[in-house]
Scaffold this motif. Sequence first.
Motif, PDB file in Angstrom:
ATOM      1  N   TYR A   1      -4.891   8.311   4.065  1.00 51.17           N
ATOM      2  CA  TYR A   1      -5.424   7.650   2.882  1.00 51.17           C
ATOM      3  C   TYR A   1      -4.458   6.583   2.370  1.00 51.17           C
ATOM      4  N   THR A   2      -5.015   5.436   1.962  1.00 52.69           N
ATOM      5  CA  THR A   2      -4.190   4.342   1.463  1.00 52.69           C
ATOM      6  C   THR A   2      -4.730   3.823   0.138  1.00 52.69           C
ATOM      7  N   LYS A   3      -3.835   3.173  -0.593  1.00 50.50           N
ATOM      8  CA  LYS A   3      -4.224   2.566  -1.867  1.00 50.50           C
ATOM      9  C   LYS A   3      -3.344   1.348  -2.107  1.00 50.50           C
TER      10      LYS A   3
ATOM     11  N   ALA B   1      -9.971   9.317  -6.264  1.00 46.80           N
ATOM     12  CA  ALA B   1     -11.086   8.490  -5.796  1.00 46.80           C
ATOM     13  C   ALA B   1     -10.690   7.044  -5.519  1.00 46.80           C
ATOM     14  N   THR B   2      -9.481   6.644  -5.935  1.00 43.11           N
ATOM     15  CA  THR B   2      -9.053   5.263  -5.712  1.00 43.11           C
ATOM     16  C   THR B   2      -8.426   5.053  -4.335  1.00 43.11           C
ATOM     17  N   PHE B   3      -8.214   6.118  -3.571  1.00 39.95           N
ATOM     18  CA  PHE B   3      -7.663   6.015  -2.217  1.00 39.95           C
ATOM     19  C   PHE B   3      -8.792   5.830  -1.207  1.00 39.95           C
TER      20      PHE B   3
ATOM     21  N   LYS C   1       0.812  -1.200   0.000  1.00 37.16           N
ATOM     22  CA  LYS C   1       0.000   0.000   0.000  1.00 37.16           C
ATOM     23  C   LYS C   1       0.851   1.259   0.000  1.00 37.16           C
ATOM     24  N   ILE C   2       0.344   2.297  -0.659  1.00 35.04           N
ATOM     25  CA  ILE C   2       0.930   3.626  -0.526  1.00 35.04           C
ATOM     26  C   ILE C   2       0.043   4.431   0.420  1.00 35.04           C
TER      27      ILE C   2
END
Length: 203
Positions: free
Chosen positions: A121-123, A110-112, A99-100
């Motif tokens: 916030y993570t992705k 919107a993908t986080f 994850k970042i």
Amino acid sequence: MNKSYSGWENNEWPWTGNGFTASRNGEDIPEWTSKNYIELELGAKLHRVVDGKDEVIGLTAENLFQKINEVKSMLKKGLHGIYKGVEYRITVDMDNNLKIITDEKEKIDATFEDTYQSGVYTKIVKPNELVDCVSIIPFGFIKGEKVQILQEKENKYQVATGSILVGSNLNLPRVDRDSWLGWVSKSEVTLIEEITPVNPKEL
């Protein structure tokens, strides 16, 4: 002390070996030891429940719980990498997802996800989507003694050591059996960063 209750760990007081630490007031205090390191995800919350009242008193920052409203640390540490031209913190969760992480809204889309509604916030990303990954470990020297740098606020660093000699020489409070920790003026610390390249495919 003998290994009580056939336990696999052996420590000094207040360790008892039965899953509860000793106390002076008769209260049972559960304490468990993990054989493996547990990664605290950035932004996870620490709750305090008293008389049925649930209160969030801390958030994880750099694998430590930080008090709510405490000045944010600007220390750069841990795993970092570049994703689509932007630098992020990197972590691996308990499901081995890479994850970042960021708390800067200008770096997200919107993908986080803000999993804990904490402003972090993570992705999930793939290893081949990251470049220039490094591990950064900050440490410092105070009066010739090497210490860990945990966080900062205003003009101070929070430093720690597992050495009784270093802890005593620097007059750091003893906070655990093998831990000395305290806040010191930044002017007393020579800050050093240990930077090591990391292959994201090996995380």
